[in-house]
Design an enzyme around this catalytic site. Structure first.
Site: not given
Ligand SMILES: NC(=O)c1ccc[n+]([C@@H]2O[C@H](COP(=O)([O-])OP(=O)(O)OC[C@H]3O[C@@H](n4cnc5c(N)ncnc54)[C@H](OP(=O)(O)O)[C@@H]3O)[C@@H](O)[C@H]2O)c1
Length: 285
Positions: A170, A183
């Site tokens: 991030s 974080y």
């Molecule tokens: N979206 C943003 O603005 C943003 C910005 C900066 C960084 N990021 C990073 O990008 C990554 C993905 O974020 P996202 O926004 O796509 O999140 P998201 O929409 O919440 O999707 C997360 C995915 O990971 C799975 N997951 C969560 N915890 C897990 C666990 N313990 N074991 C296995 N699977 C797990 C979830 O499915 P289940 O809940 O069914 O397990 C889901 O498929 C993260 O590392 C986040 O910190 C996101």
């Protein structure tokens, strides 16, 4: 040499300034900073076998993942979901996981209909059980899971001869954001892990890079972005004036997996609409 370096530094800063100034016109600006390279038709420059391979691949092969296998954690929604579709669309066989079985099965069904070769397993990548404290939880889910998966995958990646690790951190691991210092620290740790793996495993021809997003429209941040005032402040802080879409992250992840990126390793690449290069830009409109 120092004057040459300074001119290159000038180009880098020019890139950042133009990126911020012209973002309002949706003009993006980036710089590529190569080390010594040979052009494909200049065979005489000495280089390692990997480069010879990269240089002699046909264009189509360099932009295809046919014959490759990818493991994508958290592929049922958000960025992970977009990454699964991007890699599968480029010909890779993909295995993904998430904790929710119903969601996983629904995704697998959908991917099968689309003709993608995707398998999945219900799995919690948080291997530790000390989730009571926030610190441990954040560190475990963000850092430990990535670390352990890389260690587990090392021999397979080495055996493939063309391994590529792409972590998602991030920009909170690059600049200070108001999202919790733990974080940010966990994401900073992933950035450093990326660099260490890139150097340590380069001898096995395993590359390691990291994608660092700013706000990307996924379920994780949906509630925050639905808050009109907060959303306005995100847009105002972002030179491109909007949050990103999952596909705008997955395209970079796919590129970093492709043979086309065979000389890129150890890099933390921000997908952030210009946020991390933007200083003070007064708004006049
Ligand atoms: N979206 C943003 O603005 C943003 C910005 C900066 C960084 N990021 C990073 O990008 C990554 C993905 O974020 P996202 O926004 O796509 O999140 P998201 O929409 O919440 O999707 C997360 C995915 O990971 C799975 N997951 C969560 N915890 C897990 C666990 N313990 N074991 C296995 N699977 C797990 C979830 O499915 P289940 O809940 O069914 O397990 C889901 O498929 C993260 O590392 C986040 O910190 C996101």
């Amino acid at each position: 040499m120092s004057a040459q370096g300074a001119t290159k530094g000038a180009i880098n800063q020019l890139t950042k300034t133009l990126a911020c100034e012209w973002a309002k016109d949706n003009i993006r600006n980036n710089a590529v900073a190569p080390c010594t390279l040979k052009s494909i038709d200049q065979g005489e420059i000495k280089m390692g076998d990997n480069m010879v391979q990269a240089g002699s691949r046909r264009r189509d092969d360099r932009w295809s993942l046919l014959g490759m296998t990818a493991l994508v954690t958290g592929g049922t929604q958000g960025i992970g979901h977009a990454v699964v579709e991007e890699l599968a669309g480029l010909g890779a066989k993909v295995h993904t996981c998430s904790r929710n079985e119903a969601n996983l099965n629904a995704c697998l069904h959908d991917w099968e209909k689309k003709g993608f070769e995707v398998t999945g397993s219900v799995c919690d990548v948080m291997s530790s059980d000390y989730t009571a404290e926030e610190f441990s939880t954040v560190m475990t889910i963000n850092l430990e899971s990535a670390y352990h998966l890389c260690q587990l995958a090392h021999l397979l990646l080495k055996a493939s001869g063309v391994g590529s690790i792409v972590c998602i951190s991030s920009i909170a691991g690059v600049v200070a954001l108001n999202v919790g210092s733990i974080y940010g620290a966990s994401k900073g740790a992933i950035n450093q892990l990326t660099k260490d793996l890139a150097c340590g495993w380069a001898k096995d021809n395993i590359r390691s890079n990291c994608v660092a997003p700013w706000f990307i429209r996924t379920p994780l941040v949906e509630a925050a972005l639905n808050d009109e005032q907060f959303s306005k402040s995100v847009n105002a802080r972002t030179p491109l004036g909007r949050p990103g879409e999952p596909k705008e992250v997955s395209s970079l992840v796919a590129f970093l997996c492709l043979p086309a990126s065979s000389y890129i390793t150890g890099q933390i690449i921000c997908v952030d609409g210009g946020v991390t290069v933007s200083g003070f830009l007064p708004k006049h409109d």
